[in-house]
Design a protein around this motif. Structure first.
Motif, PDB file in Angstrom:
ATOM      1  N   ASP A 146       0.830  -1.207   0.000  1.00 16.35           N
ATOM      2  CA  ASP A 146       0.000   0.000   0.000  1.00 16.35           C
ATOM      3  C   ASP A 146       0.865   1.258   0.000  1.00 16.35           C
ATOM      4  N   ASP A 178     -15.425  -5.127   2.088  1.00 21.31           N
ATOM      5  CA  ASP A 178     -14.349  -4.215   2.517  1.00 21.31           C
ATOM      6  C   ASP A 178     -12.988  -4.895   2.514  1.00 21.31           C
ATOM      7  N   SER A 180     -10.272  -2.506   0.187  1.00 19.48           N
ATOM      8  CA  SER A 180      -9.441  -1.540   0.916  1.00 19.48           C
ATOM      9  C   SER A 180      -8.214  -1.231   0.066  1.00 19.48           C
ATOM     10  N   GLY A 181      -7.589  -0.082   0.300  1.00 20.35           N
ATOM     11  CA  GLY A 181      -6.394   0.290  -0.465  1.00 20.35           C
ATOM     12  C   GLY A 181      -5.315  -0.778  -0.458  1.00 20.35           C
ATOM     13  N   GLY A 186     -12.411   0.198 -10.512  1.00 25.16           N
ATOM     14  CA  GLY A 186     -12.430   0.864  -9.213  1.00 25.16           C
ATOM     15  C   GLY A 186     -11.037   0.993  -8.617  1.00 25.16           C
ATOM     16  N   GLU A 225      -9.735   6.952  -6.915  1.00 24.49           N
ATOM     17  CA  GLU A 225     -10.732   7.483  -5.984  1.00 24.49           C
ATOM     18  C   GLU A 225     -11.220   6.356  -5.090  1.00 24.49           C
ATOM     19  N   ALA A 226     -12.005   6.707  -4.085  1.00 24.40           N
ATOM     20  CA  ALA A 226     -12.580   5.675  -3.224  1.00 24.40           C
ATOM     21  C   ALA A 226     -13.477   4.768  -4.058  1.00 24.40           C
ATOM     22  N   PHE A 227     -13.403   3.484  -3.806  1.00 27.64           N
ATOM     23  CA  PHE A 227     -14.177   2.508  -4.573  1.00 27.64           C
ATOM     24  C   PHE A 227     -15.652   2.653  -4.221  1.00 27.64           C
ATOM     25  N   ASP A 228     -16.481   2.859  -5.231  1.00 36.82           N
ATOM     26  CA  ASP A 228     -17.923   2.989  -5.038  1.00 36.82           C
ATOM     27  C   ASP A 228     -18.547   1.600  -5.133  1.00 36.82           C
ATOM     28  N   THR A 229     -18.559   0.889  -4.001  1.00 35.06           N
ATOM     29  CA  THR A 229     -19.071  -0.480  -4.005  1.00 35.06           C
ATOM     30  C   THR A 229     -20.565  -0.517  -4.292  1.00 35.06           C
TER      31      THR A 229
END
Length: 196
Positions: free
Chosen positions: A23, A98, A102-103, A168, A173-177
């Motif tokens: 990461d 999650d 996660s990153g 994603g 950007e943040a993953f839009d689950t």
């Protein structure tokens, strides 16, 4: 002599440090020394438990794959409904859990996929993971569709899950689950509407 019972603790500690290292700096720069430093252990401990960096990556991927299996299994066990559509939705949800988006997990999956093209043990793991997803999807689709349609629908949904996940992961950007699940659900509903 190592303390009795330390192996699982050390292995978990080193896997967590690998996820953190990938990461922070990516797989190429996540050296054994860097990972050992993050874990607070000597380089020799990694060699003792995993042989080399590829062994550590393999163990880390097994950890992520187990988390994926657990995420899917928990959702499927919680179902009160035995309909194939409910099980297929649970599989979609588990893939966007999650633990998988996660990153650190996303970056490690990407590094694993790239490395699997060059390392037979990692390639085998990737094939197992691919086959498991396809087989499970196919089994549920086959409960509602003829075999040929079920296979095609399973291949399409597996590709869609992987593609949504990859887009994603690479978006920055943040993953839009929520959006990913809605797209996959729409595909699922379309396929199941073809029931003879």
């Amino acid at each position: 002599m190592p303390k009795v019972g330390m192996q699982p603790i050390r292995r978990s500690q080193l896997i967590a440090a690998t996820l953190e290292a990938v990461d922070q700096v990516g797989m190429a720069d996540a050296s054994i020394a860097y990972i050992a430093r993050l874990a607070g252990v000597s380089n020799g401990i990694i060699s003792h438990y995993f042989k080399d960096k590829n062994g550590l990556l393999e163990a880390t991927m097994r950890h992520l794959m187990q988390a994926l299996r657990d995420a899917v299994a928990e959702r499927r066990l919680a179902l009160g409904d035995d309909a194939p559509s409910a099980h297929l939705r649970a599989m979609i949800d588990g893939n966007f859990d999650d633990s998988q988006v996660s990153g650190p997990a996303m970056k490690t999956w990407l590094a694993f996929w790239a490395s699997s093209m060059h390392h037979p043990a990692l390639r085998r793991l990737q094939r197992v993971n691919d086959h498991r997803l396809y087989s499970n999807l196919c089994g549920q689709f086959h409960r509602a569709l003829p075999q040929d349609q079920a296979r095609l629908a399973a291949r399409g949904l597996a590709s869609l899950i992987d593609g949504l996940w990859l887009r994603g992961a690479l978006s920055g950007e943040a993953f839009d689950t929520g959006q990913a699940r809605r797209i996959a659900y729409d595909y699922l509903d379309l396929q199941l509407s073809k029931t003879p």
